[in-house]
Scaffold this motif. Structure first.
Motif, PDB file in Angstrom:
ATOM      1  N   LEU A  24     -29.686 -23.204   4.107  1.00 41.87           N
ATOM      2  CA  LEU A  24     -30.982 -22.648   4.499  1.00 41.87           C
ATOM      3  C   LEU A  24     -30.844 -21.733   5.719  1.00 41.87           C
ATOM      4  CD1 LEU A  24     -33.397 -25.703   4.033  1.00 41.87           C
ATOM      5  CD2 LEU A  24     -33.542 -23.517   2.834  1.00 41.87           C
ATOM      6  N   ASN A  55     -43.147 -21.331  -0.875  1.00 38.94           N
ATOM      7  CA  ASN A  55     -43.311 -21.568  -2.307  1.00 38.94           C
ATOM      8  C   ASN A  55     -42.965 -23.011  -2.660  1.00 38.94           C
ATOM      9  OD1 ASN A  55     -41.305 -21.498  -4.992  1.00 38.94           O
ATOM     10  ND2 ASN A  55     -43.372 -20.652  -5.317  1.00 38.94           N
ATOM     11  N   ARG A  56     -41.810 -23.469  -2.250  1.00 43.46           N
ATOM     12  CA  ARG A  56     -41.347 -24.793  -2.663  1.00 43.46           C
ATOM     13  C   ARG A  56     -42.116 -25.923  -1.976  1.00 43.46           C
ATOM     14  NH1 ARG A  56     -40.077 -25.587  -7.096  1.00 43.46           N
ATOM     15  NH2 ARG A  56     -41.342 -23.721  -7.282  1.00 43.46           N
ATOM     16  N   ILE A  57     -42.334 -25.783  -0.660  1.00 36.34           N
ATOM     17  CA  ILE A  57     -42.918 -26.902   0.086  1.00 36.34           C
ATOM     18  C   ILE A  57     -44.441 -26.865   0.046  1.00 36.34           C
ATOM     19  CG2 ILE A  57     -43.082 -28.031   2.330  1.00 36.34           C
ATOM     20  CD1 ILE A  57     -40.246 -26.925   2.848  1.00 36.34           C
ATOM     21  N   LYS A 112     -48.433 -20.080  -4.717  1.00 37.67           N
ATOM     22  CA  LYS A 112     -48.071 -19.152  -5.781  1.00 37.67           C
ATOM     23  C   LYS A 112     -47.554 -17.855  -5.154  1.00 37.67           C
ATOM     24  CE  LYS A 112     -49.865 -20.024  -9.610  1.00 37.67           C
ATOM     25  NZ  LYS A 112     -49.147 -20.574 -10.790  1.00 37.67           N
ATOM     26  N   HIS A 113     -46.761 -17.111  -5.931  1.00 35.63           N
ATOM     27  CA  HIS A 113     -46.216 -15.846  -5.436  1.00 35.63           C
ATOM     28  C   HIS A 113     -47.310 -14.931  -4.905  1.00 35.63           C
ATOM     29  CE1 HIS A 113     -42.729 -17.473  -7.068  1.00 35.63           C
ATOM     30  NE2 HIS A 113     -42.341 -16.551  -7.949  1.00 35.63           N
ATOM     31  N   PHE A 131     -39.380 -18.622   0.362  1.00 43.80           N
ATOM     32  CA  PHE A 131     -38.902 -19.733  -0.458  1.00 43.80           C
ATOM     33  C   PHE A 131     -39.542 -21.057  -0.040  1.00 43.80           C
ATOM     34  CE2 PHE A 131     -35.702 -23.037  -1.468  1.00 43.80           C
ATOM     35  CZ  PHE A 131     -35.636 -22.852  -2.837  1.00 43.80           C
ATOM     36  N   MET A 132     -39.594 -21.311   1.272  1.00 42.63           N
ATOM     37  CA  MET A 132     -40.145 -22.566   1.778  1.00 42.63           C
ATOM     38  C   MET A 132     -41.638 -22.638   1.504  1.00 42.63           C
ATOM     39  SD  MET A 132     -37.492 -24.052   2.984  1.00 42.63           S
ATOM     40  CE  MET A 132     -37.491 -25.162   4.369  1.00 42.63           C
ATOM     41  N   GLU A 181     -41.362 -12.494  -5.362  1.00 42.05           N
ATOM     42  CA  GLU A 181     -40.568 -13.072  -6.438  1.00 42.05           C
ATOM     43  C   GLU A 181     -39.081 -12.827  -6.200  1.00 42.05           C
ATOM     44  OE1 GLU A 181     -41.784 -12.537 -10.837  1.00 42.05           O
ATOM     45  OE2 GLU A 181     -39.928 -11.378 -10.618  1.00 42.05           O
ATOM     46  N   ILE A 232     -37.808 -15.035  -3.306  1.00 45.89           N
ATOM     47  CA  ILE A 232     -37.688 -16.455  -3.633  1.00 45.89           C
ATOM     48  C   ILE A 232     -36.501 -16.693  -4.571  1.00 45.89           C
ATOM     49  CG2 ILE A 232     -38.826 -18.403  -4.766  1.00 45.89           C
ATOM     50  CD1 ILE A 232     -41.486 -17.250  -3.758  1.00 45.89           C
ATOM     51  N   TYR A 233     -36.407 -15.841  -5.578  1.00 46.76           N
ATOM     52  CA  TYR A 233     -35.303 -16.009  -6.530  1.00 46.76           C
ATOM     53  C   TYR A 233     -33.965 -15.767  -5.836  1.00 46.76           C
ATOM     54  CZ  TYR A 233     -32.421 -15.745 -10.668  1.00 46.76           C
ATOM     55  OH  TYR A 233     -31.458 -15.976 -11.597  1.00 46.76           O
ATOM     56  N   LEU A 261     -33.061 -18.803  -3.850  1.00 49.88           N
ATOM     57  CA  LEU A 261     -32.583 -19.895  -4.702  1.00 49.88           C
ATOM     58  C   LEU A 261     -31.130 -19.667  -5.111  1.00 49.88           C
ATOM     59  CD1 LEU A 261     -33.456 -22.467  -6.342  1.00 49.88           C
ATOM     60  CD2 LEU A 261     -33.814 -20.904  -8.269  1.00 49.88           C
ATOM     61  N   LEU A 309     -28.813 -20.112  -2.144  1.00 48.42           N
ATOM     62  CA  LEU A 309     -28.687 -21.527  -1.770  1.00 48.42           C
ATOM     63  C   LEU A 309     -27.670 -22.229  -2.668  1.00 48.42           C
ATOM     64  CD1 LEU A 309     -32.379 -22.686  -1.108  1.00 48.42           C
ATOM     65  CD2 LEU A 309     -30.530 -22.524   0.568  1.00 48.42           C
TER      66      LEU A 309
END
Lengths: 171, 299
Positions: free
Chosen positions: A118, A132-134, A138-139, A129-130, A154, A157-158, A161, A164
């Motif tokens: 991270l 979105n995930r946490i 939405k985008h 990313f965080m 998008e 975030i991609y 991922l 990572l």
């Protein structure tokens, strides 16, 4: 946005509602981008105080981007950028467990790898990313908060991922 | 490509049931889910907008009074200006004071064209700022004034006030002696209940509280301006006192009557001659005890 009828945020109830709507997102944005070291809570407060002091110049529908810009600048002013290390929550320790010690050790190692991975993301990637995930945003929501396009979100975030997974595999 | 699309849609939670199935079938599906779940443990610390709002509102309340950041420096500047003007005003109200030492004479110019010549051991005070409203000097000792024509000019002494309208006159106010001599113009003297107007040549003399009649003054300026002290029927002690002032010495007088009247002069620039001038007429002897003490005794 019913309160865009007003042309500034000098009203205290309006100010409070702006605070309730944006402060948490702003705080989490600052935390994911800059980590805890520069005290994101204080920066949120400072940004809102600045907003209040300049309330006559800021229209309600511009308040959000005003706040993000101010808070971001406050952070950048603070110090030369350093690598951001986020803390992960320890799992509640149980007095007895039926998971075998090997599994627990692997788990711990995985979290440490993830932590390093991270830190290796760019600020932009990690933040998006965080969120979105946490936060489960939405985008489209993230795009609105950051003032960028959905496509860019998008991509970030991609990209995050992908990076990572690569980093974790390498370590 | 299909894989990337699936993952992107999964990230945005936009997968339809068909796609979800395909996503679940991905070989790294478990890895992705594990990563996603683990990342959740990096969540930001708890943030409660309500509490934070309270402290922000408090801070705003505190800062709103001193919100205007220009007020503080302005107060500072105002304070400095106040002090500055205060001091300069105070200075301007202060009197100008001029003192002469023993055996010193000085001529000073007053704020208008008037001037004053101070005899030895004399102090003169006046106020520069108020001069245009009030021409007023406070005098202790002896001074000769040449007053420019204009409004009333007052010389305030312990013994009385001397007022004039453009003239030349001498005021002498010593311990037991108050003497005003008018040389030109018209001088008014207020002394206790007395109010006397002096024409040129007239004198007003109070000695030990008593009014002394004096002959018309024939000189146009007092003799002390020419470094001569002139006395007419003056008690000897006044002569000795003036001598002490002019030569900065102390004179001890032996057994003799110091109220004897003396008429004569002494010069200010030759002590030996001056001593002779005041002792010979009264048959006195003098001796110098040291540099600053002279003893007089009768023969």
């Amino acid at each position: 946005m019913s309160d865009s009828l007003k042309d500034n945020v000098c009203d205290e109830t309006l100010f409070s509602s702006v605070f309730n709507r944006y402060s948490k997102d702003l705080h989490n944005f600052l935390y994911y981008k800059f980590g805890e070291r520069l005290n994101p809570k204080d920066k949120v407060q400072e940004a809102f105080i600045k907003l209040w002091q300049n309330c006559a110049k800021v229209k309600p529908n511009k308040a959000k981007s005003y706040l993000y810009t101010i808070a971001n600048n406050l952070m950048l002013n603070e110090a030369a950028h350093q690598k951001v290390v986020l803390n992960f929550q320890k799992l509640p320790t149980k007095s007895h467990t039926n998971e075998n010690p090997e599994f627990l050790l692997e788990e711990q190692q995985y979290m440490e790898k993830l932590q390093k991975a991270l830190s290796n993301l760019t600020d932009a990637q990690r933040t998006a990313f965080m969120m979105n995930r946490i936060e489960g945003k939405k985008h489209r929501e993230i795009a609105e908060l950051l003032g960028i396009s959905t496509k860019a979100v998008e991509k970030r975030i991609y990209g995050a991922l992908k990076k990572l997974r690569e980093t974790i595999k390498e370590i | 490509m299909k894989r990337e699309e699936l993952i992107k849609k999964w990230l945005d939670e936009e997968l339809n049931p068909m796609e979800l199935k395909a996503f679940n079938a991905l070989e790294d599906h478990d890895d992705l889910v594990k990563l996603s779940d683990s990342v959740k443990r990096f969540a930001a610390p708890e943030y409660t907008p309500e509490n934070e709002l309270q402290s922000v509102l408090q801070k705003i309340d505190h800062s709103s009074t001193s919100n205007n950041s220009w007020v503080k420096p302005l107060i500072g500047i105002a304070a400095i200006l106040t002090i500055f003007f205060g001091i300069s005003y105070y200075n301007s109200t202060l009197d100008t004071e001029i003192n002469t030492l023993a055996s010193e004479k000085t001529k000073i110019e007053l704020p208008d064209a008037s001037d004053a010549t101070l005899n030895a051991l004399t102090s003169l005070k006046f106020n520069n700022n108020r001069w245009t409203n009030k021409r007023e000097v406070k005098l202790e000792g002896e001074a000769f004034f040449k007053v420019a024509k204009g409004s009333r000019f007052d010389v305030i002494t312990k013994d009385g006030i001397v007022s004039v309208l453009g003239t030349q006159f001498n005021v002498k106010q010593r311990e037991n002696l108050f003497e005003v001599v008018c040389y030109e113009g018209l001088v008014a003297v207020a002394h206790g209940d007395n109010y006397v107007k002096l024409n040129p040549g007239d004198s007003y003399v109070i000695l030990d509280g008593k009014l002394i009649a004096k002959e018309k003054e024939t000189q146009i300026t007092p003799s002390w301006l020419d470094n001569i002290s002139h006395f007419e029927s003056m008690p000897f002690k006044e002569v000795v006192a003036e001598f002490e002032r002019q030569y900065n010495v102390s004179v001890t007088i032996g057994s003799m009557d110091t109220t004897l009247l003396f008429t004569g002069n002494f010069k200010h620039n030759d002590m030996d001659l001056a001593l002779k001038s005041i002792t010979l007429p009264l048959n006195l002897k003098y001796s110098l005890k040291n540099d600053s003490t002279i003893v007089l005794s009768s023969e």
